[in-house]
Motif scaffolding. Structure first.
Motif, short mmCIF file in Angstrom:
data_model
loop_
_atom_site.label_atom_id
_atom_site.label_comp_id
_atom_site.label_asym_id
_atom_site.label_seq_id
_atom_site.Cartn_x
_atom_site.Cartn_y
_atom_site.Cartn_z
N ASN A 23 -14.72 23.97 -30.30
CA ASN A 23 -14.43 22.82 -31.15
C ASN A 23 -14.27 23.23 -32.61
N MET A 24 -14.96 24.29 -33.02
CA MET A 24 -14.84 24.75 -34.40
C MET A 24 -13.46 25.30 -34.68
N HIS A 25 -12.84 25.94 -33.69
CA HIS A 25 -11.47 26.41 -33.87
C HIS A 25 -10.55 25.21 -34.18
N LEU A 26 -10.75 24.13 -33.45
CA LEU A 26 -9.93 22.94 -33.67
C LEU A 26 -10.25 22.31 -35.02
N ARG A 27 -11.52 22.33 -35.41
CA ARG A 27 -11.92 21.78 -36.70
C ARG A 27 -11.25 22.52 -37.85
N MET A 28 -11.04 23.83 -37.69
CA MET A 28 -10.39 24.62 -38.73
C MET A 28 -9.02 24.06 -39.07
N MET A 70 -7.19 27.89 -21.50
CA MET A 70 -8.25 27.13 -22.17
C MET A 70 -7.76 26.57 -23.49
N ALA A 71 -6.96 27.34 -24.21
CA ALA A 71 -6.39 26.86 -25.47
C ALA A 71 -5.45 25.69 -25.23
N ARG A 72 -4.69 25.77 -24.15
CA ARG A 72 -3.79 24.66 -23.81
C ARG A 72 -4.57 23.39 -23.48
N LEU A 73 -5.63 23.55 -22.72
CA LEU A 73 -6.47 22.40 -22.37
C LEU A 73 -7.11 21.80 -23.61
N ALA A 74 -7.55 22.66 -24.52
CA ALA A 74 -8.25 22.19 -25.72
C ALA A 74 -7.33 21.44 -26.67
N THR A 75 -6.04 21.78 -26.65
CA THR A 75 -5.11 21.19 -27.63
C THR A 75 -4.24 20.07 -27.07
N GLU A 76 -4.32 19.82 -25.76
CA GLU A 76 -3.35 18.90 -25.15
C GLU A 76 -3.44 17.48 -25.67
N ARG A 77 -4.58 17.08 -26.24
CA ARG A 77 -4.72 15.71 -26.74
C ARG A 77 -4.76 15.64 -28.26
N THR A 78 -4.51 16.74 -28.94
CA THR A 78 -4.59 16.72 -30.40
C THR A 78 -3.41 16.03 -31.04
N TRP A 80 -0.86 17.43 -32.38
CA TRP A 80 -0.10 18.26 -33.32
C TRP A 80 -0.41 19.76 -33.22
N ILE A 81 -1.43 20.13 -32.46
CA ILE A 81 -1.78 21.54 -32.27
C ILE A 81 -1.35 21.97 -30.88
N THR A 82 -0.73 23.15 -30.77
CA THR A 82 -0.29 23.67 -29.49
C THR A 82 -0.81 25.09 -29.29
N ALA A 83 -0.81 25.53 -28.05
CA ALA A 83 -1.15 26.92 -27.71
C ALA A 83 0.14 27.66 -27.37
N ASP A 84 0.31 28.84 -27.94
CA ASP A 84 1.54 29.60 -27.72
C ASP A 84 1.23 30.88 -26.95
N SER A 232 -26.48 24.98 -21.42
CA SER A 232 -25.47 23.98 -21.74
C SER A 232 -24.72 24.33 -23.03
N VAL A 233 -23.41 24.12 -22.98
CA VAL A 233 -22.57 24.28 -24.18
C VAL A 233 -21.81 22.98 -24.45
N ARG A 234 -22.27 21.91 -23.86
CA ARG A 234 -21.59 20.63 -24.05
C ARG A 234 -21.61 20.22 -25.52
N TYR A 235 -20.53 19.63 -25.98
CA TYR A 235 -20.27 19.20 -27.35
C TYR A 235 -19.94 20.37 -28.29
N LEU A 236 -19.98 21.58 -27.77
CA LEU A 236 -19.56 22.75 -28.54
C LEU A 236 -18.16 23.19 -28.16
N LEU A 237 -17.81 22.92 -26.89
CA LEU A 237 -16.47 23.17 -26.37
C LEU A 237 -15.90 21.86 -25.86
N PRO A 238 -14.57 21.74 -25.84
CA PRO A 238 -13.97 20.56 -25.20
C PRO A 238 -14.39 20.51 -23.73
N ASP A 239 -14.62 19.31 -23.22
CA ASP A 239 -15.07 19.16 -21.83
C ASP A 239 -14.10 19.82 -20.84
N SER A 240 -12.81 19.71 -21.12
CA SER A 240 -11.81 20.30 -20.22
C SER A 240 -11.96 21.83 -20.15
N VAL A 241 -12.36 22.44 -21.27
CA VAL A 241 -12.56 23.89 -21.30
C VAL A 241 -13.82 24.26 -20.53
#
Length: 276
Positions: A23-28, A70-78, A80-84, A232-241
């Protein structure tokens, strides 16, 4: 009324292991967008996550295909952010400057296509306006065009000073030609590092230092430790990841030892050494 035409469009590119994406990567990306747009000079139109390829040989680095998914899953609902996939799918390690160059060329190609479409639309519109004897409302793009900026943490900025990690000409190309947005962590002093580096000081106006006032020292290393211990790593990573990691049983004591005896790709390339 806000004038978007006077602003420069920016694409933010983040390169790294993303092992896993957090989630911190996305916060950046959010922090960088807020900072740039608050200047009134920029409009951030896209964010790109580019996971490094397997040839980077970093200890504990799992397969690129998993990190990319995992990057694709994390960004699919943002929105404006995509995984390449380009960097992660290369058989050899790609220097960050080459990755920046690739994405900048992609940006130019996309802009050219848009310009071609706009030209056709504008020509048709002018015919209609000329026929109706009405003034044209068409406005051309800014002469500066869109920009690509590298998004990173303070650790990347400081790595510029590690011998044999970066080529000097690559730093000049990335920072001087494109620009850098650096998200600071607590305990880092990036301003001091910029001051101490002649190259970074020279291009300091192209470096945007962004403070994260809601401090979060989340690191992928700590997360992998928690994962392999079944914590547990919940709330630190997207649930889909998290679901993907569990489904594929990705992080374990064995995976953390991957590449343990390998020399990091930049050190291999720039010092001429090889792994035993």
């Amino acid at each position: 009324m806000e004038d978007h035409h006077s602003k420069t469009n920016v694409v933010l590119l983040a390169c790294g292991s993303f092992n896993p994406v957090t989630n911190m990567h996305l916060r950046m990306f959010e922090l960088a967008r807020d900072h740039l747009e608050d200047t009134g000079q920029y409009k951030v139109v896209k964010g790109v996550i580019s996971p490094v390829g397997d040839a980077y040989k970093k200890k504990g680095l799992i397969e690129a295909s998993h990190r990319l998914e995992m990057a694709r899953l994390a960004t699919e609902r943002t929105g404006w952010i995509t995984a390449d996939s380009w960097e992660s799918m290369q058989s050899e390690w790609q220097e960050t400057a080459k990755v920046v160059r690739h994405h900048y060329e992609e940006l130019l190609t996309a802009e050219q296509k848009d310009d071609d479409v706009d030209t056709v639309k504008y020509t048709k519109k002018r015919r209609i306006e000329d026929h109706n004897l009405e003034p044209s409302s068409h406005q051309s793009k800014s002469g500066d065009g869109s920009r690509l900026m590298l998004l990173c943490g303070a650790d990347v900025l400081e790595s510029f000073g590690i011998p044999n990690m970066w080529k000097q000409e690559d730093i000049i190309e990335i920072v001087g030609r494109h620009g850098l947005v650096c998200i600071t962590r607590s305990g880092n002093d990036p301003q001091k590092f910029v001051y101490q580096s002649d190259i970074l000081w020279k291009y300091r106006k192209s470096i945007h230092l962004v403070s994260e006032w809601v401090t979060n020292d989340l690191s992928a290393t700590h997360l992998r430790r928690a994962l392999r211990r079944g914590q547990s790593v919940r709330y630190l990573l997207p649930d889909s990841v998290i679901d993907y990691i569990k489904e594929h049983n990705l992080y374990s004591a064995e995976s953390e030892q991957k590449n343990a005896d390998m020399i990091l790709a930049p050190l291999q390339r720039y010092t001429g050494t090889s792994s035993t």
